[in-house]
Enzyme design. Structure first.
Site, PDB file in Angstrom:
ATOM      1  N   ARG A 181       0.836  -1.219   0.000  1.00  0.00           N
ATOM      2  CA  ARG A 181       0.000   0.000   0.000  1.00  0.00           C
ATOM      3  C   ARG A 181       0.867   1.265   0.000  1.00  0.00           C
ATOM      4  O   ARG A 181       0.536   2.270   0.632  1.00  0.00           O
ATOM      5  CB  ARG A 181      -0.921   0.043   1.226  1.00  0.00           C
ATOM      6  CG  ARG A 181      -1.962  -1.015   1.252  1.00  0.00           C
ATOM      7  CD  ARG A 181      -2.976  -0.831   0.106  1.00  0.00           C
ATOM      8  NE  ARG A 181      -4.135  -1.646   0.306  1.00  0.00           N
ATOM      9  CZ  ARG A 181      -4.197  -2.945   0.033  1.00  0.00           C
ATOM     10  NH1 ARG A 181      -3.164  -3.556  -0.484  1.00  0.00           N
ATOM     11  NH2 ARG A 181      -5.310  -3.620   0.247  1.00  0.00           N
ATOM     12  N   SER A 186     -10.368  -0.634   4.057  1.00  0.00           N
ATOM     13  CA  SER A 186      -9.571  -0.903   5.267  1.00  0.00           C
ATOM     14  C   SER A 186      -9.071   0.418   5.844  1.00  0.00           C
ATOM     15  O   SER A 186      -8.437   1.197   5.135  1.00  0.00           O
ATOM     16  CB  SER A 186      -8.346  -1.753   4.930  1.00  0.00           C
ATOM     17  OG  SER A 186      -8.724  -2.968   4.338  1.00  0.00           O
ATOM     18  N   GLU A 212      -4.371   3.351   7.049  1.00  0.00           N
ATOM     19  CA  GLU A 212      -4.139   3.129   5.632  1.00  0.00           C
ATOM     20  C   GLU A 212      -4.735   4.291   4.847  1.00  0.00           C
ATOM     21  O   GLU A 212      -4.271   4.609   3.762  1.00  0.00           O
ATOM     22  CB  GLU A 212      -4.803   1.804   5.236  1.00  0.00           C
ATOM     23  CG  GLU A 212      -4.301   1.218   3.943  1.00  0.00           C
ATOM     24  CD  GLU A 212      -5.394   1.062   2.913  1.00  0.00           C
ATOM     25  OE1 GLU A 212      -5.079   0.660   1.806  1.00  0.00           O
ATOM     26  OE2 GLU A 212      -6.552   1.357   3.226  1.00  0.00           O
TER      27      GLU A 212
END
Ligand code: EPU
Length: 339
Positions: A167, A239, A335
């Site tokens: 990510r 998320s 995130e």
């Protein structure tokens, strides 16, 4: 009448999937590279703090944005090259990610299908290195091209130069904050190569004797729809935290205390622990505080049940972080981009 390039005091409600009510001081919609050059000429890109958004599916606004929001609407998918085994496609960075996946699946170009239904744009897919069900964007991106809004310079980055990680990419670093990605090139396979390594996908395709690319896309869509809230109906940004990576020593300590803990070994003696598990263990699964809650099927996703403010969502996320830290001494890194 044609809209001015830069507009003032624009609500960002439609531009963030959390559905938080905030405004942008300045706002511009970008359709082409020429819009970017025109914008640079106005001096606005040097004068204001910049925020480039696609679908706003990975952002939490905790206050109004004091600066210039650039809404990416650069469209278009074109074929660059087709060889015996491979195809190279170029997408405008504002192309909706899942319509790109749909296009690839329809043409039997292999590689994107596991990333079906991820909200966002092709440009954001590169910034964020989106990933799901055993595949990440970095596996199929060939290069990324864009324009530096301070210098006006056009630049391309090879896959390696993008420094993709979990990510993460170069485009998330402060030095690239004024870099507007205009297009992304993908290298996809013409050979039927499916990735069914993820147990949930195996289960979902078991009933098909020879699953093809469309079966995989449909299986991924079923899994996602059954586990994740639809941002059109319930405000969320996927998320909220990354899955934490811990050292071997930390993993051993955790396992000694929690022998049932799920984990995944990574190169370099690092271990990925599912944040969803840590959160659930702390009693947060499906828990609601005011207008904020964790999703009852996937507690890694924080949802806005009504009119939550960004600050309320942030406080809720911090309470989760605190519980997990107190119990496991593991820090959950957000995130989503918190602004
Ligand atoms: N788990 C629980 N309780 C739950 C749900 C999950 O304990 O309620 C545990 C289970 O052990 C499960 C594990 O967590 O095996 C992993 O769960 P899941 O397969 O749902 O995936 P994830 O690790 O929670 C990641 C990505 C998702 C992506 C899925 C599928 C991150 C931060 N998230 O979630 O991406 O869709 O894998 O590959 O890496 C996103 O980034 O927004 C996103 C949704």
């Amino acid at each position: 009448m044609e809209q001015p390039l830069i507009r003032k005091n624009i609500s960002l409600l439609r531009y963030n999937t959390f559905g938080v009510v905030v405004t942008a001081e300045y706002f511009a919609t970008i359709h082409t590279s020429d819009d970017l050059y025109a914008l640079k000429e106005t001096g606005a890109t040097a004068e204001h703090a910049l925020l480039i958004i696609g679908k706003g599916s990975n952002i939490l606004f905790t206050e109004d944005f004091h600066g210039l929001v650039l809404h990416n609407r650069i469209e278009g998918i074109r074929m660059i090259e087709k060889t015996g085994d491979e195809v190279i496609l170029e997408t405008g960075s504002g192309v909706e990610w899942d319509s790109f996946v749909g296009y690839c699946v329809e043409h039997r170009y292999y590689g994107t299908e596991n990333l079906s239904l991820i909200p966002g744009t092709a440009g954001a897919a590169a910034v964020q290195n989106i990933g799901a069900y055993g595949v990440e964007a970095a596996d199929i991106i060939l290069s990324v091209t864009g324009i530096d809004l301070h210098t006006g310079e056009k630049k391309s980055f090879t896959n390696k130069a993008c420094r993709f990680g979990y990510r993460h990419s170069l485009f998330k670093t402060p030095a690239l904050r004024s870099f507007f990605i205009t297009s992304v090139r993908f290298r996809l396979s013409l050979q039927p190569r499916l990735n069914l390594s993820y147990p949930q996908l195996v289960r979902e395709t078991e009933h098909v004797s020879h699953p093809d690319i469309l079966d995989v896309r449909e299986a991924v869509m079923r899994v996602r729809r059954s586990k994740l809230p639809d941002p059109e109906q319930t405000g969320n940004a996927g998320s909220f935290f990354k899955n934490p990576l811990v050292s071997k020593e930390k993993w051993e300590t955790l396992l000694a205390d929690y022998p049932d803990m799920p984990w995944h070994a990574l190169p370099g003696d690092r271990f990925k622990i599912p944040a969803a598990w840590l959160i659930e263990q702390c009693g947060w699964k499906g828990k609601q505080t005011g207008p904020c809650a964790t999703w009852h099927r996937q507690p890694l996703v924080i949802v806005n049940l009504g009119h939550a403010t960004g600050k309320e969502i942030l406080d809720f996320s911090r309470a989760i972080q605190k519980s997990v830290y107190e119990r496991f001494a593991v820090f959950l890194e957000p995130e989503v981009l918190i602004l």
